[in-house]
Design a protein around this motif. Sequence first.
Motif, short mmCIF file in Angstrom:
data_model
loop_
_atom_site.label_atom_id
_atom_site.label_comp_id
_atom_site.label_asym_id
_atom_site.label_seq_id
_atom_site.Cartn_x
_atom_site.Cartn_y
_atom_site.Cartn_z
N LEU A 42 -5.55 -2.21 -0.79
CA LEU A 42 -4.91 -2.11 0.52
C LEU A 42 -4.47 -3.50 0.99
CD1 LEU A 42 -4.09 -0.48 3.02
CD2 LEU A 42 -6.43 -0.74 3.87
N ALA A 43 -3.18 -3.62 1.27
CA ALA A 43 -2.61 -4.87 1.78
C ALA A 43 -2.03 -4.65 3.17
CB ALA A 43 -1.52 -5.40 0.84
N LEU A 44 -1.96 -5.72 3.92
CA LEU A 44 -1.29 -5.72 5.22
C LEU A 44 -0.20 -6.78 5.18
CD1 LEU A 44 -1.15 -4.84 8.25
CD2 LEU A 44 -2.78 -6.69 8.71
N ASP A 74 -7.77 -6.00 1.50
CA ASP A 74 -8.13 -7.06 0.55
C ASP A 74 -7.06 -8.14 0.42
OD1 ASP A 74 -6.38 -6.49 -1.96
OD2 ASP A 74 -7.31 -4.56 -1.59
N THR A 75 -5.86 -7.88 0.97
CA THR A 75 -4.77 -8.84 0.87
C THR A 75 -3.95 -8.82 2.14
OG1 THR A 75 -4.63 -8.46 -1.53
CG2 THR A 75 -2.77 -9.57 -0.48
N VAL A 76 -3.68 -9.99 2.70
CA VAL A 76 -2.69 -10.11 3.77
C VAL A 76 -1.50 -10.87 3.20
CG1 VAL A 76 -2.13 -11.09 6.02
CG2 VAL A 76 -4.36 -10.04 5.65
N LEU A 83 1.10 -1.60 6.34
CA LEU A 83 0.03 -1.42 5.36
C LEU A 83 0.64 -0.92 4.07
CD1 LEU A 83 -2.53 0.47 7.63
CD2 LEU A 83 -2.90 -1.81 6.64
N ILE A 84 0.09 -1.39 2.94
CA ILE A 84 0.53 -0.93 1.62
C ILE A 84 -0.70 -0.46 0.84
CG2 ILE A 84 1.69 -1.52 -0.54
CD1 ILE A 84 3.14 -3.76 0.95
N TYR A 85 -0.73 0.84 0.52
CA TYR A 85 -1.79 1.43 -0.29
C TYR A 85 -1.27 1.55 -1.71
CZ TYR A 85 -3.66 3.10 4.25
OH TYR A 85 -4.13 3.20 5.54
N SER A 86 -1.82 0.76 -2.62
CA SER A 86 -1.30 0.73 -3.99
C SER A 86 -2.42 0.43 -4.98
CB SER A 86 -0.20 -0.34 -4.11
OG SER A 86 0.31 -0.41 -5.42
N ALA A 87 -2.51 1.24 -6.03
CA ALA A 87 -3.44 1.01 -7.15
C ALA A 87 -4.88 0.85 -6.66
CB ALA A 87 -3.00 -0.21 -7.97
#
Length: 292
Positions: A72-74, A105-107, A65-69
């Motif tokens: 949230l992306a996986l 919101d993004t894979v 997982l990436i929490y940025s700005a």
Amino acid sequence: MINVPQQQVPGLFHRRVGDIVVTAVSDGFLDASIDMLRNLPREEIVRILTENFRPTRRTAVNAFLIYSAGRLALVDTGCGGYLTPTTGKLLANLKAAGVDPAAIDTVLLTHVHPDHSGALFDMTSGRRNFPNAELVMHENEIAHWFDDARMAAGTDREKRLFFQAGRDQLAPYKDRWQPFKSGEVFPGVTAIPRPGHTPGHTTYMISSGKDHLLIWGDTIHVQELQTAHPEVCLDFDIDKELAIDSRRQVFDMVATDKLLFTGMHMHFPGLAHLVKAGSGYRVIPMAWEQTL
């Protein structure tokens, strides 16, 4: 009365990269034969694995997982309903982390293989497991896995487990595909294609301020073996020579720049550094950190 633990703690590990938080999420592991390994004698493969207390070719399956700005992306989704029963833990571990799949919101896919894109959809209903997510991947992945001529030329296993499975996984997101060639694909995340394992295999550099973390995808599958012997490849590397060349480039970059890295098949949680050791390299796992 003492209650003896009946299960392991959730497979989660958080790491801050500047203003970005990255969470390693375990999907489980795969035990597989060494017969598909190439470019090293079998007895040497057995010796190295034995010396590292690996009685078999155990391969971790990780996602991130990436929490940025505020988003949230996986990165990759694990195996889903494929390659069970020791995998398919990602959705349960997301729940343990307090993450609703609808909030992703993004894979970002490193590539399309059943242990990376398998949980994109529910195999029973065909519905998206990440209903609000855009699906971001290198354009060559789409071109390759939807090429009917390439599929027809594959083995029965390749047709079923790679081509058809990949099409099944991607199809529910067709109106949300975001193919790329390279460059920034998510806030603070830059795609660096490293083809060979698949035509669109991609690594992702996460950067914030002076901090960096490289998610190197399937640069390796057997940690102890391929770091010491970068020439070792697997039968399912589509272009073996290109995969070896890409691996050497990644190894040289992370070792020279002293980059923190992780990968889908590093022993969980996989964050480590790489240093030169003779003609190969040696992995130095990152020390445990309790706080972010």
